[in-house]
Enzyme design. Structure first.
Site, PDB file in Angstrom:
ATOM      1  N   HIS A   1       0.794  -1.226   0.000  1.00  0.00           N
ATOM      2  CA  HIS A   1       0.000   0.000   0.000  1.00  0.00           C
ATOM      3  C   HIS A   1       0.823   1.270   0.000  1.00  0.00           C
ATOM      4  O   HIS A   1       0.256   2.358   0.181  1.00  0.00           O
ATOM      5  CB  HIS A   1      -0.935   0.045   1.207  1.00  0.00           C
TER       6      HIS A   1
ATOM      7  N   LYS B   1      -7.980  13.963   4.429  1.00  0.00           N
ATOM      8  CA  LYS B   1      -7.107  12.789   4.432  1.00  0.00           C
ATOM      9  C   LYS B   1      -6.119  12.951   5.577  1.00  0.00           C
ATOM     10  O   LYS B   1      -6.067  14.005   6.212  1.00  0.00           O
ATOM     11  CB  LYS B   1      -6.378  12.662   3.102  1.00  0.00           C
ATOM     12  N   ARG B   2      -5.322  11.906   5.827  1.00  0.00           N
ATOM     13  CA  ARG B   2      -4.301  12.042   6.862  1.00  0.00           C
ATOM     14  C   ARG B   2      -3.364  13.205   6.547  1.00  0.00           C
ATOM     15  O   ARG B   2      -3.150  13.544   5.386  1.00  0.00           O
ATOM     16  CB  ARG B   2      -3.473  10.745   6.965  1.00  0.00           C
TER      17      ARG B   2
ATOM     18  N   LYS C   1       1.339  14.428   1.087  1.00  0.00           N
ATOM     19  CA  LYS C   1      -0.018  14.742   0.604  1.00  0.00           C
ATOM     20  C   LYS C   1      -0.173  16.240   0.323  1.00  0.00           C
ATOM     21  O   LYS C   1      -1.113  16.675  -0.285  1.00  0.00           O
ATOM     22  CB  LYS C   1      -1.066  14.271   1.617  1.00  0.00           C
TER      23      LYS C   1
ATOM     24  N   THR D   1      -8.244   7.021  -1.851  1.00  0.00           N
ATOM     25  CA  THR D   1      -9.606   6.520  -2.033  1.00  0.00           C
ATOM     26  C   THR D   1     -10.632   7.623  -1.815  1.00  0.00           C
ATOM     27  O   THR D   1     -11.743   7.537  -2.325  1.00  0.00           O
ATOM     28  CB  THR D   1      -9.906   5.327  -1.098  1.00  0.00           C
TER      29      THR D   1
ATOM     30  N   LYS E   1     -14.323   8.605  -3.850  1.00  0.00           N
ATOM     31  CA  LYS E   1     -15.615   8.920  -3.218  1.00  0.00           C
ATOM     32  C   LYS E   1     -16.093  10.291  -3.672  1.00  0.00           C
ATOM     33  O   LYS E   1     -17.271  10.504  -3.986  1.00  0.00           O
ATOM     34  CB  LYS E   1     -15.465   8.905  -1.690  1.00  0.00           C
TER      35      LYS E   1
HETATM   36  C1  NBG Z   1      -2.389   3.864   1.994  1.00  0.00           C
HETATM   37  C2  NBG Z   1      -1.961   4.745   0.827  1.00  0.00           C
HETATM   38  C3  NBG Z   1      -3.157   5.267   0.059  1.00  0.00           C
HETATM   39  C4  NBG Z   1      -4.053   4.111  -0.339  1.00  0.00           C
HETATM   40  C5  NBG Z   1      -4.415   3.294   0.894  1.00  0.00           C
HETATM   41  C6  NBG Z   1      -5.249   2.095   0.547  1.00  0.00           C
HETATM   42  C7  NBG Z   1      -0.965   3.093   3.841  1.00  0.00           C
HETATM   43  C8  NBG Z   1       0.267   2.371   4.226  1.00  0.00           C
HETATM   44  N1  NBG Z   1      -1.213   3.228   2.544  1.00  0.00           N
HETATM   45  O1  NBG Z   1      -2.737   5.947  -1.089  1.00  0.00           O
HETATM   46  O2  NBG Z   1      -1.191   5.800   1.309  1.00  0.00           O
HETATM   47  O3  NBG Z   1      -5.222   4.586  -0.954  1.00  0.00           O
HETATM   48  O4  NBG Z   1      -3.247   2.824   1.529  1.00  0.00           O
HETATM   49  O5  NBG Z   1      -4.617   1.303  -0.405  1.00  0.00           O
HETATM   50  O6  NBG Z   1      -1.707   3.511   4.689  1.00  0.00           O
END
Ligand code: NBG
Length: 806
Positions: free
Chosen positions: A349, A536-537, A542, A645, A649
């Protein structure tokens, strides 16, 4: 099981009086919530039973999705809707004078995850159940979820998320399925009665892993799968003799105490490793025990089970499966290895190096010496394999599982599993050509892409009712079960009536969000402004800073010449939690709050701009924000966001992407059409070249672009900085003196132009509505139904349940 309103009401009344000794009018809202929750849980219980029987009767293969995170959010509404009992319950309650929405609002968000990775797990569960595929999640039943975020005096403060304080009505404790997980001890050789040598672990500290099961109902198809939450409890038989019971209790309680609130830094690492081992050991043991009970042995284990590892966190499943097969079931190495190779698949991921886990050897030895022995042997065999394939010493070194005192978990996963997938096309390409290039050369067939998705039922059907109804009125409701039918909606992109209806729905959603903002933060925002959201985080890559620097620039421009400055009014919405130990991210939050404070309280600026930073961003807040958003900010440095993601959405809810060619943005733009998004900035290849070339110097931009200079200087002398001394030095230094790792300044000009273009597009309502409708229509691909179908086609090979949907 109730089938109509009358039955529902009788059941509700009866349960209230049996459990709480109360009549309906006399009951408290928490009691009503609890009873409704139990009724939903028990309703799904029938489906559970049918599915379980179907699995046993047909020896059906199952997938276990191992994930340290499942960000499931609230379940009540989605469960009722999926089970098809929402209207019955709503009408029944309404006869009692109870508003079902008030009960829905009682539910805490189950925040058992950090962000996209955990939410993805939850979406895949929903989709697998809805497609009728036997897939079950396994995770830890964290007593405290992801921390609750508060802003106090302009800073993030972390509070415990006590989501279990009133119990969790949707879970069922399953003591009979408990297993023992062994920590530490020594590995010892012994002679079996047949004369073979075997190894066993002695003097271990045993912990009882006890599952709580939550049903996951499919969309109106009679299917219920399971999300299994493992909790740590004292062993019943094997209490340690070398420590006091209190010490024992506190070490084991830690295991299911809290979610690791950080996906990038190194704190609490040993505990984290113990949690990982706890999860995979418990999950594997329970599957193996069930298999042995049902079939007498484990010969068909890899036919009956496939395990998907969600990122690096559950990779210890590999040596643990070896250990269990060899030490507990008496298998030889080769037979056990063949099962591991066939039964385990791994999803990556992220390419951020700090998140590709490595563990110091002593940590793993401490968690389990036997596991370490097995990893050493895997590494030895991997080296022999590379020797056979004549891999160069240099590459061999790079691919080592054990080197420099560390265990490289992804290297082990790629060698041991049969499938490695990335989560968007670009991400997979980067894995193949860069991050894991040497592995790709060796095992090209293991690599594959599975672009992420999200459940369009939660993220459109239930959370944006107005839009869902509009779509259904135009193309029928086939899209609910078959998301790609949304494409039919494209035929309405230029239909004036549909455009107007869309714009009206969006405005209504903005009105609703504005009310929420007013009630929550006493801040007025106008639904006629552009709602522009980055949710987002908080992470440097980002680039919340890029968005913010642009806002700061606009403010400076306005203040320098208030008379001639014009812009379309904007509401900038931020939602983000920063990892507690991530200083830069926390400082960025402070800066956003400080800028918000200046702008929102400035008479000139606040007419045109407002900044809303929602506190404690999570699933339920996302469900409010996304339907109300016009512009989706997806502005990560190209190549760094694996997929994203929230971008999907927002697309599905008719927001246009203002984004870089990163992660799934590329596929979003390909599908909706480049003209219907606002794409800007460096590409991943350009970023890589700049990084490799080592020639990028942010000072060149600072010195040549006065906008940049003014913004950067304002970190020290701007109105947002004045009250707080030199707090924002850290940010200045990060960008100017540490090389602007994420190329914020390099993309600044392009971002400003893109933001201008977005305004111009917005001014043309018909053009905007056209683009939004194209986005909605082409978003069906990003349903996790498609993602799950692809995982199943290429990796899991599960067959569908045959159950009644009555
Ligand atoms: C995160 C990515 C995102 C991705 C999500 C789901 C982790 C390690 N990875 O870009 O940063 O959409 O995983 O796949 O949290």
């Amino acid at each position: 099981m109730f089938s109509n309103k009358l039955d529902f009401k009788q059941d509700f009344e009866r349960r209230l009086s049996e459990k709480y000794g109360r009549s309906v009018p006399d009951s408290h809202i928490t009691e009503r919530y609890d009873i409704l929750g139990e009724m939903i849980r028990d309703y799904a219980g029938y489906y559970w039973r049918n599915c379980r029987e179907d699995i046993v009767d047909n020896s059906r293969r199952q997938c276990i999705y191992f994930s340290m995170e499942f960000l499931i959010g609230r379940l009540m509404l989605d469960n009722m809707q999926n089970l098809g009992i929402y209207n019955v319950a709503k009408d029944g309650l309404s006869d009692f004078g109870i508003d079902i929405h008030e009960l829905e609002e009682m539910e805490p968000d189950a925040g058992l995850g950090n962000g996209g990775l955990g939410r993805l797990g939850a979406c895949l569960l929903d989709s697998a159940a809805s497609l009728g595929l036997p897939l079950h999640g396994n995770t830890i039943r964290y007593e405290y979820g992801f921390f609750r975020q508060r802003f106090v005096e302009g800073k993030q403060v972390e509070l415990p998320d006590q989501w279990l304080c009133d119990g969790f009505v949707f879970e069922v404790r399953k003591s009979k399925h408990a297993v023992e997980v062994k920590f530490g001890g020594n590995a010892e050789t012994y002679l079996k009665p047949n004369g073979d040598y075997a190894i066993r672990t002695v003097n271990a500290t045993c912990v009882r892993a006890l599952p709580y099961d939550v049903s996951v109902a499919g969309y109106r198809n009679g299917v219920a799968n399971t999300l299994r939450l493992w909790s740590a409890e004292p062993s019943e038989e094997n209490l340690p003799t070398d420590m006091s019971f209190t010490d024992y209790l506190s070490t084991l309680k830690e295991l299911s105490f809290g979610l690791y609130p950080d996906d990038s830094t190194e704190q609490g690492r040993l505990l984290r490793l113990r949690q990982q081992y706890f999860l995979v050991s418990a999950g594997l043991q329970s599957c193996m025990r069930g298999e042995a009970r049902r079939y007498g042995d484990l010969k068909q284990f890899a036919d009956h089970y496939v395990f998907q590892l969600n990122d690096t966190h559950p990779i210890l499943a590999i040596p643990e499966m070896m250990r269990l097969l060899m030490d507990d079931y008496g298998w030889g190495w080769d037979e056990a290895w063949a099962v591991v190779n066939k039964a385990i698949a791994y999803t990556n991921h992220t390419v951020m190096p700090e998140a590709l886990e490595t563990w110091p050897i002593p940590y793993v030895q401490q968690v389990s010496p036997r596991i370490y022995m097995i990893i050493e042997e895997i590494n030895r065999r991997f080296n022999a394999y590379m020797g056979d394939k004549a891999v160069s010493p240099d590459k061999r070194y790079q691919m080592q599982i054990i080197k420099d005192g560390q265990i490289h978990m992804t290297n082990m996963a790629i060698f041991a599993t049969f499938s490695i997938n990335g989560v968007a096309k670009l991400h997979t390409r980067i894995l193949e050509t860069y991050t894991f290039k040497n592995f790709y050369d060796l095992f090209p067939n293991k690599f594959n892409n599975k672009t992420n998705g999200m459940t369009h039922r939660r993220w459109l059907l239930y959370s944006d009712e107005g839009l869902a109804n509009l779509i259904t009125s135009r193309i029928g409701d086939g899209w609910i079960k078959d998301s790609e039918q949304l494409e039919k909606f494209k035929a309405f992109a230029d239909d004036e009536g549909t455009q107007d209806a869309f714009l009206k729905i969006k405005r209504d959603n903005k009105v609703a969000f504005a009310k929420f903002v007013k009630d929550s933060y006493a801040l007025e925002i106008s639904p006629d402004a552009i709602f522009d959201a980055q949710i987002k985080r908080l992470h440097a890559y980002k680039r919340q800073l890029l968005n913010l620097f642009h806002i700061m620039f606009l403010y400076q421009k306005l203040k320098s010449d208030p008379k001639s400055f014009t812009m379309t009014p904007h509401v900038y919405i931020f939602g983000a939690k920063a990892a507690p130990s991530y200083d830069l991210a926390k400082r960025i939050i402070e800066l956003i709050l400080a800028v918000a404070n200046v702008i929102n309280n400035d008479d000139d600026a606040s007419k045109l701009m407002k900044i809303v930073f929602v506190e404690n961003y999570g699933v339920s807040l996302a469900e409010r924000i996304i339907p109300a958003t016009d512009i989706s900010e997806q502005i990560s440095t190209a190549g760094k966001e694996a997929s994203g993601t929230s971008n999907m959405k927002l697309m599905m809810n008719g927001a246009l992407t203002l984004g870089t060619l990163d992660g799934a943005n590329i596929e979003i733009a390909e599908r909706a059409g480049m003209d219907n998004e606002i794409i800007f900035g460096l590409t991943a290849d350009q970023v890589q070249k700049l990084t490799d070339g080592g020639t990028y110097n942010p000072w060149n931009i600072y010195n040549s672009d006065s906008r940049v200079k003014n913004v950067m200087d304002s970190l020290m002398n701007g109105p947002w900085a004045l009250k707080v001394g030199d707090r924002f030095h850290l940010i200045f230094d990060e960008v100017m003196n540490r090389g602007d790792q994420y190329f914020i300044l390099a993309d600044f000009d392009a971002y400003c132009k893109a933001a201008d273009l977005a305004e111009r597009l917005y001014a043309d309502k018909a053009r905007w509505a056209h683009a939004a409708i194209c986005n909605i229509a082409m978003s069906g691909y990003f349903s996790s139904d498609r993602t799950v179908a692809e995982y199943n086609r290429d990796i899991w090979h599960l067959t569908k349940f045959k159950v009644d949907d009555e």
